[in-house]
Design an enzyme around this catalytic site. Structure first.
Site, PDB file in Angstrom:
ATOM      1  N   GLU A  34       0.836  -1.211   0.000  1.00 32.01           N
ATOM      2  CA  GLU A  34       0.000   0.000   0.000  1.00 32.01           C
ATOM      3  C   GLU A  34       0.865   1.254   0.000  1.00 32.01           C
ATOM      4  O   GLU A  34       1.858   1.338   0.728  1.00 32.01           O
ATOM      5  CB  GLU A  34      -0.891  -0.023   1.251  1.00 32.01           C
ATOM      6  CG  GLU A  34      -2.283   0.444   1.016  1.00 32.01           C
ATOM      7  CD  GLU A  34      -3.076  -0.437   0.052  1.00 32.01           C
ATOM      8  OE1 GLU A  34      -3.109  -0.099  -1.151  1.00 32.01           O
ATOM      9  OE2 GLU A  34      -3.676  -1.419   0.486  1.00 32.01           O
ATOM     10  N   ASP A 175      -4.730   0.652  -9.347  1.00 32.00           N
ATOM     11  CA  ASP A 175      -6.156   0.333  -9.469  1.00 32.00           C
ATOM     12  C   ASP A 175      -6.522  -0.011 -10.914  1.00 32.00           C
ATOM     13  O   ASP A 175      -7.175  -1.021 -11.182  1.00 32.00           O
ATOM     14  CB  ASP A 175      -7.013   1.513  -8.994  1.00 32.00           C
ATOM     15  CG  ASP A 175      -6.700   1.889  -7.560  1.00 32.00           C
ATOM     16  OD1 ASP A 175      -6.010   1.113  -6.882  1.00 32.00           O
ATOM     17  OD2 ASP A 175      -7.139   2.964  -7.122  1.00 32.00           O
TER      18      ASP A 175
HETATM   19  C1  GLA Z   1      -5.474   4.500  -4.060  1.00 29.70           C
HETATM   20  C2  GLA Z   1      -4.793   4.903  -5.362  1.00 29.70           C
HETATM   21  C3  GLA Z   1      -3.741   3.860  -5.744  1.00 29.70           C
HETATM   22  C4  GLA Z   1      -2.786   3.573  -4.588  1.00 29.70           C
HETATM   23  C5  GLA Z   1      -3.567   3.310  -3.291  1.00 29.70           C
HETATM   24  C6  GLA Z   1      -2.652   3.181  -2.104  1.00 29.70           C
HETATM   25  O1  GLA Z   1      -6.202   3.330  -4.244  1.00 29.70           O
HETATM   26  O2  GLA Z   1      -5.725   5.035  -6.393  1.00 29.70           O
HETATM   27  O3  GLA Z   1      -3.035   4.292  -6.888  1.00 29.70           O
HETATM   28  O4  GLA Z   1      -1.874   4.628  -4.426  1.00 29.70           O
HETATM   29  O5  GLA Z   1      -4.507   4.317  -3.036  1.00 29.70           O
HETATM   30  O6  GLA Z   1      -1.887   2.030  -2.184  1.00 29.70           O
END
Ligand code: GLA
Length: 392
Positions: A34, A175
């Protein structure tokens, strides 16, 4: 909503059409890794079977119309008028994606408009990537509507660019990648700067992935997300003074970091970097555990990940920490952590199948007692990435 109901709704909104096509893009859950993606590090997400479906038909008059079964806001514009309109809310995601698609000659020379009806079952604003899901389902639908074969990985990248530049949310690539490239019963080990990836079977026999929603809304755009990104950038600059060959925090091994951490004066920035570097190592260790079918160790890394996000990266908060504590107490729960950006949103836990009911009961009771919020639980399966659904 089944396909026939969706078709009926489509006909009500846009008139009856023979040539509708159906596309799907999932949501995602990140198992570990994360706040490493925008640092060029590793992530380990999986696609869900929850997602967004888009029923699409082409138009010939240069117009785009967007309707959702979930939101009241509808949007309409012409192909040469794709601009961000605040009041159009969710529709800015597909608009952004289409504006990026139109930079491809194969699309701009053949797209003459489209009507799209969206239906989704990803809880909105819960950190399970409902936005990336709308983006990828749109990217796939529009490109395939004009017979373009832009590879999925490019659809992933242009969707991220749409979110960064059109919608103005500075997210990393995780994502969109997970949503576009997901594979049933597999998680994905992705290095976010090179986009090298590996599918790892996620056959947690005897275990279930349980997502628990804090039901505290998470405002990504106006949250501390950008602040964390800039803290990491500051950390990187300071490290580069002594290790000039390090291009991103994702390239810094823990052993190297231990040698140089003293160059960072600020405790806060040092903690942020400590999280990123240790999280990156954990992703690799956790992936190895999963490959060896050692779910107990995998669960331990999940716990460590949450603690690091809580104590060093400071993106958890009362609700996520309460879910973490309550989940970890339940016998049969071998791993648990926040997932996504944090600041609210969801927790993900690995729970022995026979303990799932007890898990839900105890976590719900104690979480509500301590926070006043009522959680939701999704016992999930790992599904495919974005795809067309044929044979309607
Ligand atoms: C969100 C962002 C991702 C990533 C997460 C943290 O989901 O869209 O790109 O940075 O937070 O891991």
């Amino acid at each position: 909503m089944d396909i026939n109901q969706l078709k009926t709704r489509f006909a009500e909104e846009f008139g009856g059409h023979q040539d509708v096509r159906l596309f799907f893009a999932p949501g995602r859950v990140n198992l570990i890794g994360e706040h490493t993606d925008y640092n060029g590090g590793y992530v380990f997400p999986a696609a869900l079977t929850y997602g967004t479906w888009a029923l699409v038909t082409p138009r010939q008059d240069g117009k785009l119309r967007f309707v959702s079964t979930h939101f009241n806001v509808k949007a309409e514009c012409s192909l040469d008028q794709l601009v961000y309109v605040k009041e159009e809310d969710w529709a800015n995601y597909p608009k952004g994606v289409i504006s990026k698609l139109l930079t491809y000659p194969s699309i701009s020379s053949s797209l003459r408009g489209a009507d799209i009806l969206y239906y989704g079952n990803i809880p909105n604003g819960a950190g399970l990537s409902s936005s990336a899901s709308i983006e990828l389902v749109t990217a796939l639908a529009i490109s395939r509507l004009v017979n373009s074969d832009i590879p999925m990985i490019e659809l992933v990248q242009l969707s991220q660019q749409a979110e960064n530049q059109f919608v103005g949310v500075n997210c990393g690539i995780m994502d969109q990648f997970a949503v576009g490239m997901g594979k049933k019963d597999h998680a994905m080990l992705l290095k976010c700067d090179t986009l090298q990836y590996d599918y790892v079977p996620f056959q947690a026999n005897g275990y279930k992935l349980v997502i628990t929603n804090t039901n505290k809304r998470r405002g990504l755009a106006d949250s501390k997300y950008n602040e964390r990104r800039s803290e990491c950038e500051q950390g990187l600059l300071q490290i580069q003074k002594v290790l000039p060959y390090i291009l991103s925090l994702g390239d810094l091994r823990y052993a190297e970091w231990e040698q140089v951490r003293g160059v960072i004066q600020s405790d806060v920035i040092r903690n942020r970097v400590e999280h990123v570097v240790s999280e990156n190592e954990r992703v690799l260790l956790a992936t190895r555990s999963l490959k060896e079918n050692d779910l107990i160790s995998f669960g331990q890394y999940m716990l460590q990940s949450h603690e690091s996000l809580r104590d060093l990266y400071e993106v958890t908060g009362l609700e996520l920490d309460t879910l973490f504590e309550e989940a970890a107490k339940v016998p049969g729960c071998v791993g648990t952590r926040m997932t996504g950006a944090g600041f609210g949103g969801c927790n993900v836990s690995l729970v022995r199948e026979e303990a799932v009911e007890e898990f839900k009961k105890r976590v719900a009771e104690n979480y509500t007692l301590r926070t006043g919020f009522i959680p939701d639980f999704y016992v999930c399966e790992v599904g495919d990435g974005a795809k067309e659904i044929t044979g309607l």
